[in-house]
Design a protein around this motif. Sequence first.
Motif, PDB file in Angstrom:
ATOM      1  N   THR A  12      46.701  45.513  38.599  1.00 48.52           N
ATOM      2  CA  THR A  12      46.897  44.538  39.680  1.00 48.52           C
ATOM      3  C   THR A  12      47.590  43.277  39.177  1.00 48.52           C
ATOM      4  O   THR A  12      47.787  42.341  39.942  1.00 48.52           O
ATOM      5  CB  THR A  12      45.537  44.110  40.296  1.00 48.52           C
ATOM      6  OG1 THR A  12      44.732  43.529  39.267  1.00 48.52           O
ATOM      7  CG2 THR A  12      44.807  45.290  40.910  1.00 48.52           C
ATOM      8  N   ASP A 262      42.690  46.208  46.793  1.00 48.39           N
ATOM      9  CA  ASP A 262      41.962  46.452  45.542  1.00 48.39           C
ATOM     10  C   ASP A 262      41.497  45.131  44.947  1.00 48.39           C
ATOM     11  O   ASP A 262      41.100  45.074  43.793  1.00 48.39           O
ATOM     12  CB  ASP A 262      42.802  47.258  44.541  1.00 48.39           C
ATOM     13  CG  ASP A 262      44.179  46.672  44.323  1.00 48.39           C
ATOM     14  OD1 ASP A 262      44.373  45.469  44.592  1.00 48.39           O
ATOM     15  OD2 ASP A 262      45.072  47.417  43.886  1.00 48.39           O
ATOM     16  N   ASP A 263      41.568  44.076  45.774  1.00 47.25           N
ATOM     17  CA  ASP A 263      41.080  42.771  45.315  1.00 47.25           C
ATOM     18  C   ASP A 263      39.602  42.661  45.708  1.00 47.25           C
ATOM     19  O   ASP A 263      39.261  42.500  46.886  1.00 47.25           O
ATOM     20  CB  ASP A 263      41.918  41.652  45.952  1.00 47.25           C
ATOM     21  CG  ASP A 263      41.533  40.301  45.400  1.00 47.25           C
ATOM     22  OD1 ASP A 263      40.417  40.156  44.849  1.00 47.25           O
ATOM     23  OD2 ASP A 263      42.347  39.364  45.523  1.00 47.25           O
ATOM     24  N   MET A 264      38.726  42.749  44.726  1.00 49.81           N
ATOM     25  CA  MET A 264      37.292  42.799  45.010  1.00 49.81           C
ATOM     26  C   MET A 264      36.760  41.465  45.527  1.00 49.81           C
ATOM     27  O   MET A 264      35.700  41.417  46.145  1.00 49.81           O
ATOM     28  CB  MET A 264      36.522  43.251  43.760  1.00 49.81           C
ATOM     29  CG  MET A 264      36.886  44.647  43.295  1.00 49.81           C
ATOM     30  SD  MET A 264      36.755  45.908  44.596  1.00 49.81           S
ATOM     31  CE  MET A 264      34.981  46.125  44.700  1.00 49.81           C
ATOM     32  N   GLY A 312      37.846  41.965  34.896  1.00 52.27           N
ATOM     33  CA  GLY A 312      37.958  40.978  35.981  1.00 52.27           C
ATOM     34  C   GLY A 312      36.764  40.949  36.916  1.00 52.27           C
ATOM     35  O   GLY A 312      36.273  39.879  37.303  1.00 52.27           O
TER      36      GLY A 312
HETATM   37  N1  LIG Z   1      35.714  36.416  40.546  1.00 49.63           N
HETATM   38  C1  LIG Z   1      35.885  37.696  40.852  1.00 49.63           C
HETATM   39  N2  LIG Z   1      34.994  38.325  41.655  1.00 49.63           N
HETATM   40  C2  LIG Z   1      35.144  39.629  42.000  1.00 49.63           C
HETATM   41  N3  LIG Z   1      36.157  40.394  41.576  1.00 49.63           N
HETATM   42  C3  LIG Z   1      37.092  39.832  40.775  1.00 49.63           C
HETATM   43  C4  LIG Z   1      37.012  38.462  40.370  1.00 49.63           C
HETATM   44  N4  LIG Z   1      38.087  38.191  39.586  1.00 49.63           N
HETATM   45  C5  LIG Z   1      38.806  39.350  39.509  1.00 49.63           C
HETATM   46  N5  LIG Z   1      38.217  40.327  40.220  1.00 49.63           N
HETATM   47  C6  LIG Z   1      38.672  41.710  40.431  1.00 49.63           C
HETATM   48  O1  LIG Z   1      38.874  42.358  39.171  1.00 49.63           O
HETATM   49  C7  LIG Z   1      39.883  43.373  39.332  1.00 49.63           C
HETATM   50  C8  LIG Z   1      40.963  43.188  38.294  1.00 49.63           C
HETATM   51  O2  LIG Z   1      40.415  43.223  37.028  1.00 49.63           O
HETATM   52  P1  LIG Z   1      41.346  43.036  35.729  1.00 49.63           P
HETATM   53  O3  LIG Z   1      40.447  43.278  34.562  1.00 49.63           O
HETATM   54  O4  LIG Z   1      42.045  41.742  35.801  1.00 49.63           O
HETATM   55  O5  LIG Z   1      42.329  44.270  35.902  1.00 49.63           O
HETATM   56  P2  LIG Z   1      43.923  44.365  35.880  1.00 49.63           P
HETATM   57  O6  LIG Z   1      44.319  43.798  34.546  1.00 49.63           O
HETATM   58  O7  LIG Z   1      44.164  45.806  36.005  1.00 49.63           O
HETATM   59  O8  LIG Z   1      44.478  43.622  37.038  1.00 49.63           O
HETATM   60  C9  LIG Z   1      40.476  43.202  40.717  1.00 49.63           C
HETATM   61  O9  LIG Z   1      39.858  44.124  41.593  1.00 49.63           O
HETATM   62  C10 LIG Z   1      40.053  41.776  41.068  1.00 49.63           C
HETATM   63  O10 LIG Z   1      39.967  41.579  42.463  1.00 49.63           O
END
Ligand SMILES: Nc1ncnc2c1ncn2[C@@H]1O[C@H](COP(=O)(O)OP(=O)(O)O)[C@@H](O)[C@H]1O
Length: 365
Positions: A12, A262-264, A312
Amino acid sequence: MEKILVINLGGTSSKVAIYFDENLYEKKTISHEKEELADLFTNKEQIDYRTKMINNWLREIDFDAKELTAIGVRGGNLPSELSKSGGTYFIDSYLQSLILANYDDDGQFYHGVVIGVPIALNLRNGNEKIGIYVTDPPTVNELEPVAKIAGHPDFERIPVFHALNQRAVARRVAKEMNKTYEETRLIVVHLGAGISVGVHCGGRVIDVNNVTRGDGPMAPNRAGQLPMSQLIEAVYKGNCTLEEAQLKLRLGGGVRAYLGTDDMRKVEEMILSGDEYAKLIWEALVYQVAKEIGSCFTVLDGEVDAICYTGGMAFSDKLITALNKKVDKLAPIKHYPGEFENEGLALGALRVIRGDEQAVQIEKE
Ligand SMILES: Nc1ncnc2c1ncn2[C@@H]1O[C@H](COP(=O)(O)OP(=O)(O)O)[C@@H](O)[C@H]1O
Ligand SMILES: CCCC(=O)OP(=O)(O)O
């Protein structure tokens, strides 16, 4: 002084950073909306797009790529049979040709980790003095023989996972426990766009799910394990092509397929606003991750020094509280939200450049 650019392309986001020796000089994380990447269907389109994006960033910070000593890449698309151990791989002309032969420019884009080396080659623009290094690639395969058995002799379990971050976190935990990495028995849970749950024992990852090929728990944009017979029937009856089926497993599966994002963080907002379906899908993700942790607990015969959350999604208190409710009786919990990948790439390259560590040796055919 060594000047190292690190490239970390996730499901993402695209993360880039420059280190001067061990010290972070500049960094940027670019989050990609699903729509933004949706039309970049082939590897070549993704390579061109992300190369341009990194070049724009270098211009923005007024940094000339010619100044670089090295580029550290997450991933690298190293063939699984060559990545038999963790460590740093120097991408010489032999590995470069294997990596480039391992995928097709016009082929369907698979994941950011596949295209890091071609992007590094674009950025160094023929200047071979700038070395390219890959530390702890996702294809690291240290599975115990018993864990490789799939259930039918035509098939074998082959891991693909967040090896770089999992090992960086495991080393931190070991240090905090005044142990060496080799002495610890850990379950590391990387909660990213894909979710990997790894069993670390004796300094190796002896079992872990494949986050790109329909294995393990569902994740923000990964299906995880699907009912196999239903999938075979869907492809066989022509309800979907092989490529569409593959897409269901990786970037088009999981929470994204159910809820359109896919944004949690957005999913948590949907739940707060009373969306019962979003709540069910979120609960299913928690359920599947906890179940995977439980099965890893049995791999270690119940003797586990710690369960470690990272990635994340580990920033979410809601998620961590729900997971803890299911697994915190199994072992002490450690919490490392985010990732330590940029640092892992820079330090991995630096150790080899300085001769503190030998690059992983590949048996050339
Ligand atoms: N504060 C948060 N609360 C909930 N979910 C989160 C938060 N910050 C990031 N995410 C979620 O973590 C996921 C991305 O994780 P990440 O380890 O950064 O993966 P990538 O490097 O593949 O993007 C996404 O689904 C994002 O929405
Ligand atoms: C291990 C392959 C890389 C991966 O799945 O990363 P994301 O979870 O960051 O997409």
